[in-house]
Design a protein around this motif. Structure first.
Motif, mmCIF file in Angstrom:
data_model
loop_
_atom_site.group_PDB
_atom_site.id
_atom_site.type_symbol
_atom_site.label_atom_id
_atom_site.label_comp_id
_atom_site.label_asym_id
_atom_site.label_seq_id
_atom_site.Cartn_x
_atom_site.Cartn_y
_atom_site.Cartn_z
ATOM 1 N N THR A 1 0.832 -1.200 0.000
ATOM 2 C CA THR A 1 0.000 0.000 0.000
ATOM 3 C C THR A 1 0.869 1.254 0.000
ATOM 4 O O THR A 1 0.546 2.232 -0.654
ATOM 5 C CB THR A 1 -0.933 0.028 1.213
ATOM 6 N N ALA B 1 0.756 4.047 -2.684
ATOM 7 C CA ALA B 1 0.508 5.421 -2.280
ATOM 8 C C ALA B 1 1.591 6.341 -2.819
ATOM 9 O O ALA B 1 1.331 7.477 -3.202
ATOM 10 C CB ALA B 1 0.439 5.517 -0.770
ATOM 11 N N GLN C 1 -4.151 11.195 -0.538
ATOM 12 C CA GLN C 1 -4.848 12.162 0.302
ATOM 13 C C GLN C 1 -4.233 12.043 1.677
ATOM 14 O O GLN C 1 -3.618 11.035 1.999
ATOM 15 C CB GLN C 1 -6.335 11.808 0.368
ATOM 16 N N LEU D 1 -4.605 12.960 6.024
ATOM 17 C CA LEU D 1 -5.450 13.413 7.122
ATOM 18 C C LEU D 1 -4.843 14.634 7.800
ATOM 19 O O LEU D 1 -5.519 15.375 8.481
ATOM 20 C CB LEU D 1 -5.621 12.292 8.136
ATOM 21 N N PHE D 2 -3.550 14.778 7.632
ATOM 22 C CA PHE D 2 -2.881 15.922 8.239
ATOM 23 C C PHE D 2 -2.375 16.816 7.134
ATOM 24 O O PHE D 2 -1.706 16.356 6.213
ATOM 25 C CB PHE D 2 -1.695 15.454 9.087
ATOM 26 N N THR E 1 3.214 10.203 6.402
ATOM 27 C CA THR E 1 3.102 9.222 7.478
ATOM 28 C C THR E 1 1.878 8.328 7.313
ATOM 29 O O THR E 1 1.953 7.126 7.489
ATOM 30 C CB THR E 1 3.065 9.918 8.842
ATOM 31 N N PHE E 2 0.761 8.916 7.052
ATOM 32 C CA PHE E 2 -0.435 8.103 6.815
ATOM 33 C C PHE E 2 -0.965 8.383 5.417
ATOM 34 O O PHE E 2 -1.990 9.028 5.253
ATOM 35 C CB PHE E 2 -1.510 8.408 7.853
ATOM 36 N N PRO E 3 -0.255 7.918 4.414
ATOM 37 C CA PRO E 3 -0.708 8.249 3.067
ATOM 38 C C PRO E 3 -1.938 7.423 2.698
ATOM 39 O O PRO E 3 -1.951 6.204 2.882
ATOM 40 C CB PRO E 3 0.488 7.862 2.198
ATOM 41 N N LEU E 4 -2.949 8.074 2.243
ATOM 42 C CA LEU E 4 -4.139 7.362 1.791
ATOM 43 C C LEU E 4 -4.181 7.442 0.277
ATOM 44 O O LEU E 4 -4.087 8.529 -0.286
ATOM 45 C CB LEU E 4 -5.391 8.018 2.365
ATOM 46 N N ILE E 5 -4.324 6.284 -0.318
ATOM 47 C CA ILE E 5 -4.456 6.286 -1.776
ATOM 48 C C ILE E 5 -5.722 7.050 -2.122
ATOM 49 O O ILE E 5 -6.774 6.817 -1.528
ATOM 50 C CB ILE E 5 -4.521 4.849 -2.309
ATOM 51 N N ALA E 6 -5.601 7.959 -3.063
ATOM 52 C CA ALA E 6 -6.730 8.855 -3.341
ATOM 53 C C ALA E 6 -7.948 8.077 -3.822
ATOM 54 O O ALA E 6 -7.825 7.060 -4.513
ATOM 55 C CB ALA E 6 -6.310 9.874 -4.392
#
Lengths: 354, 1204
Positions: A235, A239, A245, A247-248, A254-259
């Motif tokens: 992941t 990412a 996207q 959250l911060f 650090t917490f990469p979210l796949i768009a």
């Protein structure tokens, strides 16, 4: 300064050109330029080589200066190369050469030969061998822009000088192996004059493989962490390579979210999740197969029906998206209006009649 | 006044069995619908209809039909061109661009508009003039054929096109179209008599692309190619008389599956989904068998079709001989959770095939019979399929739902009787919408209506027995099927329509019982019963003294008089007693059978004959009572609050075998956090014979008890050891077994327990570290490789559990949330969520359950202040193109954000989506969610509440949602939640605040504000000095929130209303603004509300200030509002008052009602106000460094501030 007129002969021109611009890619220069310590040493060697000079004497003195056998070896090699360069120069008709230019030519020659060796090694490894063959060398030379065909003729040229093989200097000695562990003292019944025990590792059993892990807990632990690591790595990779996207606002990594990416047909991925596909691959559902045969039964009726009624339509029927390929067989007839053939327009029929 | 639909029914009652009398001067016998061309690219439809009608009166010269949205090109009657008029008053409900924005007014106008086109009243949007050449023909009552050519271009309702934007032909793209709508909405896609009571036979033709299939009602007679062989025409015949409202259509490149068990049943789904379709429908034949068996009647249509489509309007829609389902109901054999839900949907739709499609209703007020019967037989199917426990649990759930709804919003009336014109006795004056028409109903009300209908059907069954009940249904069905095969001329078709009276009549014929009291109580009257029970045991007399009180004064309640069953479990056994609840008797003496004989070791017989050993040590030594249940069979629609000792509840939980009783005792035990309760709950949790849903709710109760007992709790966190014992490995208790969901009961328990555990809190009100680690381990060791089923729901619940464990962040000073100050526990949670959410992109789960849970969890983290609150992520997931479940979850988060952060921008974004989103369900759902979780309410000050918003919403419900009844009602609901019934408080005083009535020499409140405003005396208004007195006269405790409470009936009150409005402009919170200029009042209100945020000032202050100013300054506020008087044309007043006349009665009644409750409400308001104040303060407590520190010092440790 070098004061030398260009040699008149064609052959020499060729050679010089080759020496001036060896078709090695620039990175090779870089690799040869690299470590500082080496250039220092080269500087030192250059000095010694200069001392040896074109005269060819004073070899001994150079070797005497160095104490390290490995250095000795390199020096000897270098000296041989210098001799080669000098003789080539002589061959080309030079009377004398400045120390610096001989040095430069030597360096170029060394680069060129090293590159041949390196490339040849690559080619040989590419074909999963460890020993380079002639063809590897040939390919290398061709790749470097050298016309291999000219080589035999050049080797047989009349004015060539034969250089004696360099004296075999002693190869660097591998240091003595370390002693591992304490040698076992003699047991009381063995007299002390007998030889000592060898190193313990030579006779103590040291299994080279690990016991296969059978502990359930450890296995689960391992499976879980492995899966987790793989998922995490995967992941993160996804990412990193795509849009993300976060959250911060201040931190994206650090917490990469796949768009989130909208689908054109969102229900397909939701109802036929690839997750389940994978799971289903492992199992073969017997009930599914039963159902398959059901539809096959279903399909066969269609074929009988349309062959009886209107043969013309058979081809059209196959186009219908819902009907699987038909097969002849049993007589399990299902009468369903959606399975009936599509009729042709009436007016056309009338035309054919009239 | 047009005749309401009920009149014929009432006439019918008098005349007896003569049958249904149509409100129309003609009778429809046959209709042809032909759609020649469907263009998916342009989303347009071209076709014609042909209605065959027989005049029933000689002077028929106008024919009214229903049609909405259709463009009508040409109308011919018997091949003669006919003139026609099209008028649809529902397009824009309130025409005059008045500023009143009064919902009461709107609702009346909307109801009037709907009845003006109501086919049940013989009305319609399309009025066709019969050509004069045919008058003679008509006089002979000869047949007329009306041929109408029409087209539809980009329909916004009625037909829904789904056209994915990818490459390829329409069939390859999976483009499809289907009819949809709420109640009778067929008029949206072809002209018809859109009534459930006008039956006729049908011929339906649809010409579609050769790669497509058109599915419609009735039998597919043939499919014929067009000449170019590129298209084919589907010819359907429906010979069973059917109402237009039950006609449907679905066209798409469907895959066809003939049901292997019943060849006349065909299933359709979108491409690639055939394997799922096979599995999903493989169960349907059993539902068929069940219904046919209990009804002893064959399925009435010769074929049945199920179509599964995308972007469904509702999950299940039943039409004559076909049902349209959401494609999201399809599932594979590996999905556990969806299976029962889908089967329920299938069964529901099939029940409606019998009652709803085949048997239709006479009028809207008979709807409850159909919904009741179909719901009831669906319940029987549930009982047979899922067992008695599930059935009783469902009944209890439905009962709780309806009770909660009625107590909250007022009664639900099943059989409204509307007197023509006598609006005074409007049965639904407590509601903000009219219940006269299905199209004016709030969706939630309609859902509750259906729920109540089937519960009442069950009550009837209780009274007359199931056998008779089924006989009645059979009678209705067999009459209808005889009628359906008749030719039109025999006038038998009305036998296919059910009416309340006809239904009741056949009940009394079949059973010979009089159920009139029951009907009167639950059908003709709204409200539920609220019992309070308590008891004392009289040792001397060995008598149980039971006291049962009723609350029948609160809204939504009614008084119950009649029998009530009470079950008493004694040591000697279980005994039923039937008490007569009478007007004035509260106390009931029930003799006990057994003396207390606790010492004799004897088994105790239970109600079901079972005998069990009990540990009786907890009991009261003097009393033989184990537990008492009031109305155990749920034979009254009621809420019971019963008081009994904690040990009695515990006995009831352990030993009573009825799941409803167990559920009730679990609920009651929440109030008794003792070790004994804990033990009882733990025991029930472990007991495998116990119904799994009871065990699931025991989990949550146990969590609550554990939290109440936090200081005395011993041992590991609640449920942890239990879970370990049940689901973890024997050798390594921290590792969960590899998944095996073969036992569904334990699967559901395994899913639920961690979710409940995450609700545990320690003394610092944090989730114990142990629990969090435990859940993280569950996630870590989750292994589904050997499982036969998918674990996506399980994993989703694990994420829910993580979200449940989150507690509000403690913020030291008002810092911005960054990664550096992230709580380490939250970091772990976030790690999991990130991984899950990312994995979903690579390996998505079924219905994206995991994404849904992740989005919810992220919102929880945001809300608790761990992660910066930001709607951007949710907005990206809410976009069109994501799976609908994801969109709804994301939208829910945005709605919540809008509320918490009071973001005008997001509210606008949501409102924009309501208007533009391509999926009707999503639009409906956003409105629904906004209503449930409103950004502000009518009693609340909010910066969001401004005039522009009022205008926007008004426009939305007035004209923006005319294409979708459900959406419009949703908009009305939202408007009501935000602004209340009367004029929204954020609106400035209208310019024409007062007008002079020259005739009477009185100044009156502008009737555009409140229709029935009554004149005040000129004296008072012209005297600015008296104004201050008036203010002082007002209740000093009232504040702006009470605005709508101000009564308009008296002079004083209307003045109070005005002064109140002026007060709003007078508030001290907006200093430095010129307060007295009405022209600036707009900006004033908006500024005021933003300035006033969070610090509501009290009324006395203002009034004092006003008093000072009023006397001190020359420019009195009233004078300013008098200013426009000269400009006010009298004609305005006259017109308005005329228009408002017809609703006067209604209002009158309404205000009386209000007056009565005024006192009561004030108290409530007051309380509410305090609450809201506290809430407002809480954010300060979070952010203020002082308070944060203070909290810490007090507790001497790490103590979070809890958010309520």
């Amino acid at each position: 300064m070098v004061t030398c007129a260009p040699p008149p002969s064609e052959a020499s021109e060729n050679r010089e050109e080759r020496a001036r611009a060896p078709p090695t890619p620039p990175r090779d220069y870089k690799s040869h330029r690299a470590p500082r310590s080496r250039t220092l040493r080269q500087g030192k060697m250059a000095d010694t080589a200069a001392a040896a000079g074109a005269g060819g004497s004073g070899t001994r003195s150079g070797s005497k200066q160095s104490t390290n056998p490995a250095d000795n070896y390199h020096l000897a090699r270098r000296r041989t190369l210098q001799v080669v360069v000098s003789s080539l120069l002589t061959e080309a008709g030079f009377e004398s050469a400045e120390k610096a230019s001989v040095e430069t030519l030597t360096e170029m020659l060394q680069s060129y030969i090293s590159e041949i060796g390196r490339s040849a090694k690559s080619y040989c490894e590419h074909t999963a061998r460890t020993q380079p063959t002639l063809s590897d060398i040939v390919v290398t030379l061709v790749e470097m822009g050298f016309n291999v065909d000219t080589l035999p003729a050049y080797a047989k040229r009349s004015q060539r000088m034969v250089i004696t093989a360099p004296p075999v200097t002693n190869q660097p000695v591998t240091p003595k192996a370390l002693t591992a562990g304490q040698n076992r003292p003699h047991p009381p019944h063995i007299p002390s004059h007998f030889p000592e025990f060898p190193d313990p590792h030579t006779y103590i059993k040291t299994p080279t493989y690990r016991e296969p892990v059978s502990d359930y807990q450890v296995l689960r632990e391992k499976a879980a962490s492995q899966r987790r690591d793989v998922e995490r790595a995967l992941t993160r990779f996804m990412a990193k390579t795509g849009e993300t996207q976060s959250l911060f606002k201040d931190d994206v990594s650090t917490f990469p979210l796949i768009a989130a990416r909208p689908f054109t047909i969102p229900y397909l991925t939701a109802l036929l999740p690839s997750e389940l596909e994978m799971q289903q691959m492992e199992e073969t559902d017997s009930s599914e197969q039963d159902e398959q045969t059901d539809t096959e039964n279903l399909a066969l009726h269609i074929s009988t029906d349309d062959s009886g009624a209107e043969k013309e339509n058979a081809s059209v029927l196959q186009q219908a998206p819902s009907l699987p390929g038909s097969r002849n067989g049993e007589e399990n007839v299902i009468d369903n209006p959606y399975l009936r053939p599509v009729k042709k327009p009436k007016i056309r029929r009338k035309k054919s009649l009239s | 006044m047009p005749p309401t639909g009920l009149e014929p029914t009432r006439m019918n009652r008098k005349k007896g069995d003569k049958g249904f009398e149509s409100p129309r001067p003609y009778k429809l016998t046959h209709q042809v619908v032909c759609i020649n061309n469907i263009n998916f690219q342009r989303k347009s439809v071209v076709g014609f209809v042909e209605l065959t009608i027989f005049p029933t009166v000689t002077n028929l010269n106008r024919i009214k039909l229903n049609s909405k949205q259709c463009r009508i090109y040409r109308v011919r009657v018997n091949d003669l061109e006919a003139a026609f008029i099209y008028n649809d008053p529902t397009l824009e409900v309130c025409h005059n661009e008045s500023k009143q924005r009064n919902l009461n007014y709107f609702s009346n106008a909307y109801a009037a508009a709907v009845s003006a086109v109501d086919p049940d009243a013989g009305n319609g949007e399309l009025c066709i003039k019969v050509p004069s050449e045919l008058w003679k023909h008509v006089d002979e009552l000869k047949v007329l054929k009306i041929h109408i050519n029409f087209s539809l271009d980009q329909p916004k309702g009625g037909l829904h096109f789904v056209v994915p934007s990818i490459e390829g032909s329409m069939a390859e793209r999976g483009a499809h179209v289907f009819s949809c709508g709420y109640q009778n909405s067929t008029r949206f896609w072809f002209p018809c008599v859109d009534s459930y009571s006008e039956l006729c036979t049908w011929k339906l033709e649809f010409t579609v692309d050769a790669a497509m299939v058109a599915v419609s009602n009735g039998d597919l007679v043939e499919t014929v190619y067009t000449h170019d062989m590129r298209k084919k025409t589907f010819h359907y015949m429906l010979t069973i008389p059917t109402a237009a409202s039950n006609i449907s259509l679905a066209i798409g490149p469907f895959e066809i599956l003939v049901d292997p068990y019943m060849h006349e049943v065909t299933h359709f789904c979108l491409p690639q989904l055939l394997p799922l379709l096979k599995h999903t429908t493989s169960y349907l034949h059993e539902v068929f068998e069940f219904y046919e068996e209990i009804l002893t009647c064959r399925y009435p249509y010769s074929c049945f079709k199920t179509v599964f489509i995308d972007e469904a309007y509702v999950e299940v829609a039943a039409y004559a001989s076909m049902s349209i389902f959401s494609t999201n109901l399809l599932h594979s054999a590996m999905i556990i959770d969806e299976t029962p839900l889908t089967r329920r949907c299938l069964a529901q739709s099939l029940a409606q095939q019998f009652f709803g499609c085949f048997i239709s209703r006479m009028s809207w007020s008979d709807e409850w019979v159909l919904k009741g019967i179909s719901g009831y037989i669906y319940g029987l199917w549930m009982k047979k399929t899922f067992g008695v426990n599930e059935y009783r649990h469902w009944i209890k759930e439905e009962l709780d739902r309806i009770v909660a709804y009625e107590l909250k919003t007022g009664g639900v009336l099943l059989h409204p009787i509307f007197g023509g014109g006598k609006e005074k006795d409007n049965p639904a004056s407590h509601l903000h919408f009219s219940i006269k028409h299905p199209h004016t109903l709030s969706w939630e009300y309609y859902t509750m209506f259906q729920c109540k209908a089937h519960l009442v059907m069950r009550l009837i069954e209780n009274r007359i027995s199931m056998e008779f009940m089924l006989q009645v249904f059979n009678k209705l069905l067999s009459l209808a099927s005889t009628a359906s095969s008749q030719k039109f001329q025999s006038h038998m078709w009305s036998q296919m329509l059910v009416s309340t009276s006809g239904f009741l009549k056949s009940i009394s014929n079949v059973s010979g019982k009089d159920i009139q009291p029951l009907i009167k109580q639950w059908v003709d009257q709204s409200g539920v019963v609220k019992f309070y029970g308590s008891f004392a045991f009289n040792r001397k007399r060995n008598v149980l003294e039971l006291e049962i009180k009723q609350d029948y004064t609160s809204p939504g309640t009614q008084k119950y008089v009649g029998p009530l069953k009470v079950t008493v479990q004694e040591l000697d056994g279980s005994f039923n007693h039937t008490l007569q609840i009478e007007e004035n008797s509260l106390k009931h003496d029930i003799p006990c059978h057994s003396k207390s004989r606790r010492n004799k070791k004897k088994k105790i017989p239970l109600m079901n004959g079972e005998e069990v050993d009990m540990d009786l040590s907890a009991m009261d030594a003097d009393s033989p009572l184990l537990w008492i249940r009031i109305d155990p069979d749920m034979s009254v629609l009621r809420k019971v609050e019963f008081e009994q000792a904690d040990f009695m509840w515990q006995y009831q939980l352990r030993y009573e075998r009825d799941v409803v009783a167990q559920q009730e005792s679990i609920l009651a035990l929440e109030k008794f956090p003792t070790p004994a309760s804990r033990l009882a709950l733990t025991d029930i949790l472990e007991q495998e014979q116990c119904f799994y849903r009871v065990r699931m709710s025991a989990c949550f109760c146990l969590a609550k008890i554990a939290n109440s007992m936090v200081s005395t709790w011993t041992g590991p966190p609640a449920m942890k050891s239990l879970f370990t014992r049940m689901f973890c490995c024997k050798t390594c208790p921290n590792i969960v077994k590899t998944n095996n969901f073969m036992s569904f009961q334990s699967y559901f328990l395994q899913k639920t327990m961690p979710v409940a555990m995450a609700l545990l809190r320690d003394v610092h009100n944090l989730c114990p570290k142990e629990v969090l680690t435990f859940i993280l381990d569950l996630i870590k060791y989750n292994d589904n490789r050997k499982n036969k089923f998918s674990d996506n729901y399980y994993r989703a619940e694990m994420i829910d559990a993580l979200a449940n464990s989150v507690t509000p962040a403690v913020s030291v000073n008002n810092e911005v949330r960054t990664l550096d100050n992230l709580n380490p526990d939250v970091r772990l949670i976030l790690e999991e969520i990130t991984r899950f959410l990312n994995m979903e992109k690579l390996l998505p789960s079924y219905r994206h359950t995991i994404t849904v849970s992740c989005l919810r969890a992220i919102r929880v983290l945001q809300k608790n202040g761990h992660v910066p609150s930001d709607p951007a992520l949710f907005k990206s997931y809410a976009e069109y193109g994501h799976f609908v479940d994801i969109r709804i979850a994301a939208l829910e988060a945005v709605v919540d954000y809008t509320k918490v952060d009071r973001s005008y921008e997001e509210l606008q974004w949501l409102l924009n989506m309501i208007q533009t989103d391509p999926v009707p369900y999503v639009r409906h759902k956003i409105l629904n969610m906004l209503t449930k979780n409103p950004p502000f309410t009518k009693n609340m000050e909010s910066p969001l509440c401004n005039e522009a918003l009022v205008d926007q919403l008004w426009k939305l419900m007035n004209s923006g949602t005319s294409h979708d009844w459900r959406l419009r009602c949703g908009a009305v609901d939202l408007y009501f939640t935000l602004f209340g019934l009367s004029r929204p408080s954020c609106l400035p005083l209208p310019e024409l605040g007062l007008v002079l009535n020259l005739k009477e020499k009185k100044a009156v409140l502008n009737p555009t504000i409140i229709p029935e405003a009554i004149a005040g005396t000129q004296e008072t208004t012209s005297n600015p000095g008296s104004h201050a007195q008036l203010v002082a006269f007002q209740n000093p405790f009232s504040n702006s929130q009470d605005e709508e409470e101000i009564d308009m009936d008296t002079v004083h009150d209307s003045q109070a209303f005005i002064s109140h409005h002026l007060n709003m402009l007078e508030r001290p919170s907006t200093p430095g603004l010129s307060k007295y200029r009405p022209t600036t009042s707009r900006s004033l209100t908006s500024q005021h509300s933003s300035g006033c945020d969070g610090t509501p000032s009290t009324k006395p202050q203002w009034s004092m200030e006003l008093a000072r100013k009023g006397t001190g300054k020359e420019q009195a506020p009233l004078e300013m509002s008098m200013h426009p008087v000269a400009a006010a044309p009298l004609s305005v007043f006259a017109k308005e008052s005329a228009s408002s006349k017809h609703s006067e009665h209604h209002h009158h009644h309404h205000h009386e009602h209000k007056k009565k409750k005024k006192k009561h409400k004030h108290k409530h308001k007051h309380k509410h106000k305090h609450d809201s104040k506290d809430k407002d303060k809480e954010p300060f407590a979070f952010s203020s460094p002082a308070s944060g520190r203070c909290m810490r010092q007090q507790n001497g440790g790490w103590c979070p501030v809890t958010k309520s």
